[in-house]
Write a protein that holds these residues in place. Sequence first.
Motif, PDB file in Angstrom:
ATOM      1  N   GLU A 115       0.933  -1.222   0.138  1.00  0.00           N
ATOM      2  CA  GLU A 115       0.023   0.014  -0.108  1.00  0.00           C
ATOM      3  C   GLU A 115       0.832   1.330  -0.073  1.00  0.00           C
ATOM      4  N   ALA A 116       1.880   1.255   0.809  1.00  0.00           N
ATOM      5  CA  ALA A 116       2.913   2.301   0.686  1.00  0.00           C
ATOM      6  C   ALA A 116       4.176   2.105   0.162  1.00  0.00           C
ATOM      7  N   CYS A 117       5.137   2.811  -0.006  1.00  0.00           N
ATOM      8  CA  CYS A 117       6.418   2.594  -0.657  1.00  0.00           C
ATOM      9  C   CYS A 117       7.335   2.062   0.243  1.00  0.00           C
ATOM     10  N   TRP A 118       7.383   0.634   0.097  1.00  0.00           N
ATOM     11  CA  TRP A 118       8.606   0.054   0.793  1.00  0.00           C
ATOM     12  C   TRP A 118       9.528  -0.560  -0.309  1.00  0.00           C
ATOM     13  N   SER A 119      10.788  -0.491  -0.166  1.00  0.00           N
ATOM     14  CA  SER A 119      11.743  -1.106  -1.013  1.00  0.00           C
ATOM     15  C   SER A 119      12.076  -2.148  -0.375  1.00  0.00           C
ATOM     16  N   ASP A 120      12.571  -3.280  -1.072  1.00  0.00           N
ATOM     17  CA  ASP A 120      13.291  -4.465  -0.426  1.00  0.00           C
ATOM     18  C   ASP A 120      14.729  -4.594  -0.905  1.00  0.00           C
ATOM     19  N   GLY A 121      15.642  -4.756   0.036  1.00  0.00           N
ATOM     20  CA  GLY A 121      17.173  -5.021  -0.404  1.00  0.00           C
ATOM     21  C   GLY A 121      17.245  -6.245  -0.887  1.00  0.00           C
ATOM     22  N   ASN A 122      16.199  -7.211  -0.487  1.00  0.00           N
ATOM     23  CA  ASN A 122      16.305  -8.666  -1.119  1.00  0.00           C
ATOM     24  C   ASN A 122      16.167  -8.888  -2.350  1.00  0.00           C
ATOM     25  N   ASN A 123      15.460  -7.809  -3.153  1.00  0.00           N
ATOM     26  CA  ASN A 123      15.472  -7.778  -4.551  1.00  0.00           C
ATOM     27  C   ASN A 123      16.838  -7.427  -4.977  1.00  0.00           C
ATOM     28  N   ALA A 124      17.164  -7.943  -6.364  1.00  0.00           N
ATOM     29  CA  ALA A 124      18.165  -7.280  -6.980  1.00  0.00           C
ATOM     30  C   ALA A 124      18.656  -5.874  -6.576  1.00  0.00           C
ATOM     31  N   LEU A 125      19.715  -5.468  -6.131  1.00  0.00           N
ATOM     32  CA  LEU A 125      20.087  -4.066  -5.748  1.00  0.00           C
ATOM     33  C   LEU A 125      20.231  -3.083  -6.880  1.00  0.00           C
ATOM     34  N   LEU A 126      19.661  -1.896  -6.504  1.00  0.00           N
ATOM     35  CA  LEU A 126      19.955  -0.979  -7.752  1.00  0.00           C
ATOM     36  C   LEU A 126      21.416  -0.742  -7.864  1.00  0.00           C
ATOM     37  N   CYS A 127      21.728  -0.335  -8.913  1.00  0.00           N
ATOM     38  CA  CYS A 127      23.351  -0.325  -9.227  1.00  0.00           C
ATOM     39  C   CYS A 127      23.394   0.406 -10.380  1.00  0.00           C
ATOM     40  N   LEU A 128      24.445   1.219 -10.623  1.00  0.00           N
ATOM     41  CA  LEU A 128      24.832   2.002 -11.619  1.00  0.00           C
ATOM     42  C   LEU A 128      26.103   1.726 -12.146  1.00  0.00           C
ATOM     43  N   ASN A 129      26.176   1.457 -13.361  1.00  0.00           N
ATOM     44  CA  ASN A 129      27.607   1.234 -14.038  1.00  0.00           C
ATOM     45  C   ASN A 129      28.721   2.307 -13.879  1.00  0.00           C
ATOM     46  N   THR A 130      28.939   2.547 -12.582  1.00  0.00           N
ATOM     47  CA  THR A 130      29.855   3.711 -12.400  1.00  0.00           C
ATOM     48  C   THR A 130      31.238   3.727 -13.164  1.00  0.00           C
ATOM     49  N   GLY A 131      31.584   2.683 -13.675  1.00  0.00           N
ATOM     50  CA  GLY A 131      32.928   2.430 -14.200  1.00  0.00           C
ATOM     51  C   GLY A 131      32.846   3.337 -15.530  1.00  0.00           C
ATOM     52  N   ASP A 132      31.655   3.544 -16.084  1.00  0.00           N
ATOM     53  CA  ASP A 132      31.451   4.344 -17.211  1.00  0.00           C
ATOM     54  C   ASP A 132      31.868   5.794 -17.083  1.00  0.00           C
ATOM     55  N   TRP A 133      31.752   6.220 -15.773  1.00  0.00           N
ATOM     56  CA  TRP A 133      32.183   7.586 -15.448  1.00  0.00           C
ATOM     57  C   TRP A 133      33.512   8.080 -15.686  1.00  0.00           C
ATOM     58  N   ARG A 134      34.361   7.079 -15.861  1.00  0.00           N
ATOM     59  CA  ARG A 134      35.777   7.163 -15.492  1.00  0.00           C
ATOM     60  C   ARG A 134      36.556   7.813 -16.854  1.00  0.00           C
ATOM     61  N   THR A 135      37.398   8.873 -16.538  1.00  0.00           N
ATOM     62  CA  THR A 135      38.099   9.347 -17.557  1.00  0.00           C
ATOM     63  C   THR A 135      39.632   8.672 -17.535  1.00  0.00           C
ATOM     64  N   SER A 136      39.924   8.135 -16.383  1.00  0.00           N
ATOM     65  CA  SER A 136      41.376   7.624 -16.392  1.00  0.00           C
ATOM     66  C   SER A 136      41.201   6.338 -15.352  1.00  0.00           C
ATOM     67  N   ARG A 137      42.005   5.397 -15.465  1.00  0.00           N
ATOM     68  CA  ARG A 137      41.909   4.308 -14.708  1.00  0.00           C
ATOM     69  C   ARG A 137      43.243   3.936 -13.867  1.00  0.00           C
ATOM     70  N   PRO A 138      43.025   3.431 -12.687  1.00  0.00           N
ATOM     71  CA  PRO A 138      44.189   3.073 -11.990  1.00  0.00           C
ATOM     72  C   PRO A 138      44.927   1.663 -12.536  1.00  0.00           C
ATOM     73  N   VAL A 139      46.116   1.841 -12.531  1.00  0.00           N
ATOM     74  CA  VAL A 139      46.771   0.665 -13.101  1.00  0.00           C
ATOM     75  C   VAL A 139      47.759   0.419 -12.237  1.00  0.00           C
ATOM     76  N   ILE A 140      47.744  -0.965 -11.289  1.00  0.00           N
ATOM     77  CA  ILE A 140      48.881  -1.159 -10.486  1.00  0.00           C
ATOM     78  C   ILE A 140      50.045  -1.799 -10.991  1.00  0.00           C
ATOM     79  N   ASN A 141      51.141  -1.385 -10.414  1.00  0.00           N
ATOM     80  CA  ASN A 141      52.413  -1.696 -10.991  1.00  0.00           C
ATOM     81  C   ASN A 141      52.838  -2.587  -9.846  1.00  0.00           C
TER      82      ASN A 141
END
Lengths: 185, 308, 102, 395
Positions: free
Chosen positions: C14-40
């Motif tokens: 009846e009211a807005c309840w979200s459920d963390g047991n469903n698949a979590l909301l997720c952004l492909n934040t990797g797309d935001w990147r302009t440079s990437r870390p590379v481990i030496n």
Amino acid sequence: MPAKEIRFHGRGGQGAVLAARMLASACAYEGKHVASFPMYGFERRGMPVVAFTRFDTEPVREKTQIYTPDCLMVIDPTLLEIGNLYEGLKTDGVLILNSPKPFKKRPSKNLGKAGVINATQVALCEIGRDIPNTCLIGALAAVTGWVKLESIIKGFGDYLEGDMLERNIRNAQRGYNEVEVISWD
Amino acid sequence: MAVKLNKLPKVTEYYCDEDQFSPGNACCPGCIMELNLRLVSKIMGKDAILLGTPGCSAPTIHGQNDRAWHKHSYYACVMTGVASSATGIARYYKKAGIDATIVCHTGDGCAQDIGIQTISGAAERNENVIYICYDNEGYMNTGVQRSSATPYGAATSTTPVGSKSIGKTTNSKNMPMIMAMHDIPYVATATLSHLEDYAKKLTKAKEMVKQGFVYLHVFCPCTVGWKVRPDSSIAVCRAAVQSNYFPLWEVENGEYRITQPVAKPKPINEMLKLIGKFNHLKDEEISVLQQQSDKRFSILKALCGISA
Amino acid sequence: MGLKTENKYLFKYEACWSDGNNALLCLNTGDWRTSRPVINDELCNSCGICMTFCPPQCITKKDNSFVINLGFCKGCGICAKECPRKAINMTPEGDYTDDCKI
Amino acid sequence: MTARSKNIKVITGNTAAAYAVLLCRPDVVSAYPITPQSELVEQLAKFHADGLLDCEYVAVEGENSAQNVACAAVMAGGRAFTATSSYGLVYMYDTLLQTSGYRAPLVMVNVNREPPGIHAVYSGQQDMICTRDSGWIQVVVENCQEILDTIIMSYRLAEDYDIQLPVMVNYDGYYLSFLAESVDIPEQKDVDRFLAPLKDQPPRMKLVAGAGTGCGSHGIGMGFVEYRKKHMAAMERSKELWDKIDADFKKAFRRGYGGQIESYKCDDADIVLIASGSAVGTARAVIDAKREQGIKVGLVKLRFFRPFPVEKLSMVLKGKKAIGVLDRSICFGWNCGPVFQEICALSRHIGIMPMLSFIDGLANMDITKEHIAGMIDEIYKASQNKPYQELTWLP
């Protein structure tokens, strides 16, 4: 007995509101329908306070202030100076007055009876403080005969207990016995 | 190839649960409020209930329709009502005999401006609630406006620099000290450059909340609002601690203690030069900020019983 | 033409309840990147400091070294900046675009 | 079996409300004192101090917190209560919208008092009017017994699975809050029995540690629209259920109030006066007197203000020759009383007829018998096709 309307005039701290309510409780113990409420602004000691009590054998439906009282109770004699105190008083109306002075002159032709008692002095003696309200309710029972003294005393039990109850009962009994009644035709 | 260490940093020993947050969250790159949330999640554990309100952490704490960004139970409410809503939950649980850790997570705008009355009320009633304020010195979510946490001289969109303005002209509120003066069981300051210190305080908070209200004030630079390079927010935190601009301390049942004493404090300017919002300040304005910072630190020292 | 009315409800409460047991909301934040870390790996001693400071916590320990989940790394560079051995370099994403094509 | 308690006490409206709360066994009570509600808060504190009221009593630092504490306690799964008046009500406005939007079945008392002016510690319904679109169910009551009974009924309504909405019980400051009347205080076991059907309801959502569920965003995009639709639908469902709860209450306690509205002598009436709150009692007495004079006048007591009893009112008012509405508040922008404005909106159901708006009783001014008699005279004149004035301010 037809419906009765009583208006109480006092000052903040003298127990006018409680007196009005105690009278309602007493009448309720006699099986009557009752309604009582006060009217004031900020709660301040010394400020004039008005309270109302109605009782009837039929349910009390009106939720208005009382404009045509059967009885006025004046808890502080200085309030006799209020300009329109007797306005609307019903014929053969009753005044219950706390005053150290004798009351002689008929202030309104509608006033049929006045019950006067130095309730402040009685209260100082019985309670130790200037709370004349219960003494005056005792006086009201004696002067009007609308309610029995024992009902009044029973009604006190809704609001007081222990030593204070005992003292107020004595206060009311003295009001009942010692009130001086003046009648006009 | 370098010799590999076998040991992880000490902070990891305080983790008691997995990070409950979704890997892709709507926080800006380099936002350490995100790090803060994930750390809180790991140390408080999955069963902690999070309370949030509109602010930078809102899009991360509060779900959308039937889906969430994390696996904690949470409650979102109006900005005036975070500490009071936490009270309602805590009191009902108490009545029902339910054990739970209730953690409020809001910015300084809620904690020390619009919501300060409710925090103060909940603290005075000593509710069993943990309140974490991430202090980014302004209303960052709504576009970098000043708050009562914004320091003297900072440029924000409501205290802009102009020919007749040097930015904000008044000092910030000393919120952790205000909370300490409520005589609640535990108040601490923390920041994300000193993770182990912070982790210890979070762990202690979990214990101390059984006695009553706990307040943690977390210095949390905003890369966007402060004009800080995204990679430098941790460096800013460290500089704030090392200059005693943001000393790390705690007060536990009335006992004050500096948890990370700084042997040789650096001038505040070392921190300011990392932060764009102070770029316009001249030496005399910097010295005003330095003096204010020194004065606050001397009060803290006095409370800790350290002579000048 | 009448207005289209939709009376079917999409959500069960009846009211807005979200459920963390469903698949979590997720952004492909990797797309935001302009440079990437590379481990030496030559310089990295696996101290784990990068892992603790990473805001999206996308650096994890694997065997005796660390891996960065580029699906979520926003490229903030905190890991590179905080690495005491300067073992992480931020490399422009442009350098990798050819890889992407492959 | 009808329960009739022997426990009759002469108590004020505020105290009657406190007894009702006591009998409903809330888990959490949070409230902040304000004239003319303070006595209610004090009475609950006393019940709690004496061990009669087994709840968490939260003495908050302001009304905004009072509402937040209560709302959150309900969302966590508990039964809660709060009370306020006037400025206190509008000080919790942000959270009022939240409570209803979250569908938290909270019951609250609002002791009606004028909002503007710090000296305005006066009776008046403007505070309730200010919150009419807050998504709460709003009930207005007439006397002290009805205060007590309505609070009990309100929990049945609010917590019903099909409703899940907060209920605001309104009564006039001074004229009811401080009015002492004989009130029949029901037995605990009878109230328990009356509220027992709530236990058979499907469980509503609540905040559980570790469950991974949360609330507060109120939906995004179409989600938001959906929750709005559901909220509105629940509000509509509450009408019929309220009538049923009233009937159940009457069966259990021998006292009924008619549900959404009570019509008094309306069946054969040519003209009708519509009123709410304490003025209704006075109006009944005047109606009886006017009937003795041969004027066929009836009275409608509005109990539900939100949702507005459109269907019930239409049934009663249809075919009358003229109607008048007594408002203890004003409606800016329409130059009339708010209830009058809403009654006008019934025209499409009841047809066109003379409608008169009376604004009376603002700022503690007494709604006297003379005033009401005057109103009835005006409505009567209008029903005789005589010219009439649409809006009248009294006194």
